[in-house]
Design an enzyme around this catalytic site. Structure first.
Site, short mmCIF file in Angstrom:
data_model
loop_
_atom_site.label_atom_id
_atom_site.label_comp_id
_atom_site.label_asym_id
_atom_site.label_seq_id
_atom_site.Cartn_x
_atom_site.Cartn_y
_atom_site.Cartn_z
CD GLU A 1 40.09 45.90 40.04
OE1 GLU A 1 39.17 45.95 38.97
OE2 GLU A 1 40.49 44.95 40.27
CD GLU B 1 37.35 33.65 39.54
OE1 GLU B 1 37.61 34.54 40.30
OE2 GLU B 1 37.01 32.63 39.93
CB CYS C 1 41.93 40.43 40.13
SG CYS C 1 42.57 38.81 39.85
CE LYS D 1 37.04 39.28 23.87
NZ LYS D 1 38.24 39.81 24.02
#
Ligand code: NAD
Length: 494
Positions: free
Chosen positions: A387, A252, A286, A176
């Site tokens: 983040e 992850e 990331c 997906k």
């Protein structure tokens, strides 16, 4: 407008509900494609195809060499179509075309090639058993159907990073992509068909996380989930992996990469690598270097050079090869990043540069954001802990390296870290102390398909890439064969 369907069992099919949605070019906020929207029933169709392909052995029972041949053919076809794929990648994600061509496509092709060759190398082990009564050997076997869920920042690269080790090891996959960037993953389906892959080995279902993603997480016939994305959704994946049965999970997740600049570092090179670290892909990376720990002795010189270079970055038309920074993925992300910056300033950070939407022509209708630097920041501030996922760098001044290392590790994340100094011993010992899945020393941001990648703490579980990544897709079986002359049971039964 081009239309894309779901890719299930080597066929392109509409969603059973007939539902579709529009994919936008974030650099213009204009629709570029209409894509089928998969719900629970479509996901079930895809899982059934993948399970049948797995159970029949058409893929899992092939020799590693044979799987490698299919994958190498696919890699060749990807190379042949790389310009077309790169163009779609840029149109759907807002990243500059040079980046799609020079980063995303080579990484995606390399994943197919590297894991193809790894398929030939899957070995077992023999365990020496005292007494010589048994031959004990360990084999590594595929899990079955793997559900791979990936985000929008490197759509095809992150899709191939999970898909390739999964199929190299004999699993079958339901992939997906992010609903925002499904096109290149769907086009990969065409490539796999042309490369001769048997039906059902790879299936691609597009749609939003809450619908399509949730259906993958809750499907009883999925044996493993590989998830790349945010911490919030990663937590949901972990919870869902216990129901209706336990699934193997690889996560992850995000990061807040520290970048330590020691007083003896090569300032010019360090600055360049830092800009790459927080501006590559508009900061939507990331492992971006988003927390600069800057030694007080070089503070001003480093900051002057940094601000000068950042202000000269070329932001513009994403299809222009001269463009260095493109558009954020959506209006929502643009607003979120802007709010984070404003909140930081309200809490005492000082805006060195940037701090608002970039609207110079031809960017006025897109989601462009100025590269932004905030100093006067302390490590406990929200902007240094959370983040932001945009081109935003926070700067923290330090006096002693041990203080910088302590603060670098004082984060819930542990994905990547960077240190610049000319002193080899300092590099070595700092790398040992940094709690991160990757440490860059006098370099930054580059990772390779051949090397393990992943995070500690809230940055994830397990690894992708390299042989460590390959092993995640294999379960371990211990096999014990009695080879003694007479079976002597423990209870003394005759
Ligand atoms: P996200 O978590 O919102 O979405 C990731 C994927 O999960 C998408 O396909 C999405 O549709 C799906 N999803 C969303 N909600 C879901 C649900 N309830 N159930 C199942 N699936 C669901 O992340 P994003 O915004 O697409 O990507 C940005 C994040 O990804 C950042 O945090 C970034 O750090 C992280 N990321 C990590 C890595 C890594 O290798 N560690 C790489 C790239 C991005």
């Amino acid at each position: 407008m081009q239309k894309f369907k779901l890719f299930i069992n080597n066929e392109w099919v509409d969603a059973l509900s007939g539902k579709t949605y529009e994919v936008l070019d974030p650099a213009k906020n204009e629709p570029i494609a209409e894509v089928a929207l998969a719900d629970t029933k479509d996901v079930d169709r895809a899982v059934r195809a993948a399970k049948e392909a797995f159970d029949s052995g058409v893929w899992s029972e092939l020799e590693g060499d044979e799987r490698a041949e299919y994958m190498l053919k696919a890699a060749q076809l990807m190379k042949k179509r790389s310009k077309e794929l790169a163009r779609w990648e840029t149109l759907q994600s807002g990243k500059p075309i040079t980046e799609s061509e020079d980063v995303d496509m080579p990484y995606s092709v390399r994943a197919m090639e590297y894991f193809a060759n790894q398929a030939r190398e899957i070995k077992g082990e023999v365990i020496p058993i005292p007494g010589k009564y048994a031959f004990d050997y360990v084999t590594y076997e595929p899990y079955g159907v793997v559900g791979s869920i990936v985000p929008w920042n490197f759509p095809l690269h992150l899709a191939t990073r999970t898909l390739c080790p999964a199929i190299a090891t004999g699993n079958t996959v339901v992939l997906k992509p992010s609903s925002l960037t499904p096109i290149t993953a769907i086009l990969l389906g065409e490539i796999l068909v042309e490369a001769g892959f048997p039906p059902g080995v790879v299936n691609v279902v597009s749609g939003p996380g809450e619908t399509t993603g949730s259906a993958i997480l809750s499907h009883p016939d999925i044996n493993m989930i590989s998830f790349t994305g945010s911490l919030d959704v990663g937590g949901k994946v972990l919870e869902a992996s216990a129901r209706p049965r336990i699934k193997k999970v690889v996560l992850e997740l995000g990061g807040k990469g520290p970048f330590i600049a020691e007083p003896d570092c090569n300032i010019g090179a360090a600055v360049n690598s830092l800009i790459e670290g927080f501006c590559l892909n508009q900061g939507e990376v990331c492992c971006a270097s988003t927390r600069l720990f800057l030694h007080q002795d070089i503070y001003q010189e480093f900051m002057d050079e940094l601000a000068n270079k950042v202000n000269s970055l070329r932001i513009g038309d994403t299809l222009d090869h001269a463009t260095q920074m493109g558009s954020l993925i959506s209006k929502g992300e643009l607003e979120r990043v802007d709010t984070c910056v404003h909140e930081a300033v309200k809490n005492g950070a000082n805006l060195v540069c940037g701090g608002k939407q970039f609207t110079d022509p031809p960017c006025q209708s897109g989601n462009y954001y100025q590269p932004t630097i905030l100093d006067n920041v302390t490590n406990d501030m929200k902007c240094a802990q959370e983040e932001i996922f945009g081109p935003v760098l926070v700067v923290i001044k330090y006096r002693e390296l041990k203080e910088a290392i302590k603060q670098a590790n004082d984060s819930n994340f542990g994905l990547s870290a960077t240190i610049w100094t000319e002193d080899l011993r300092t590099l070595y010992w700092t790398a040992r102390k940094l709690n991160a899945g990757t440490v860059w020393m006098n370099t930054n941001i580059k990772s390779k398909i051949e090397a393990p990648y992943g995070g500690n703490k809230d940055s994830g579980l397990g690894r992708e890439n390299g042989t460590a990544g390959l092993k995640e897709y294999l379960k371990v079986k211990n096999n014990i064969l009695f080879v003694g002359e007479k079976y002597d049971n423990f209870y003394g039964f005759k």
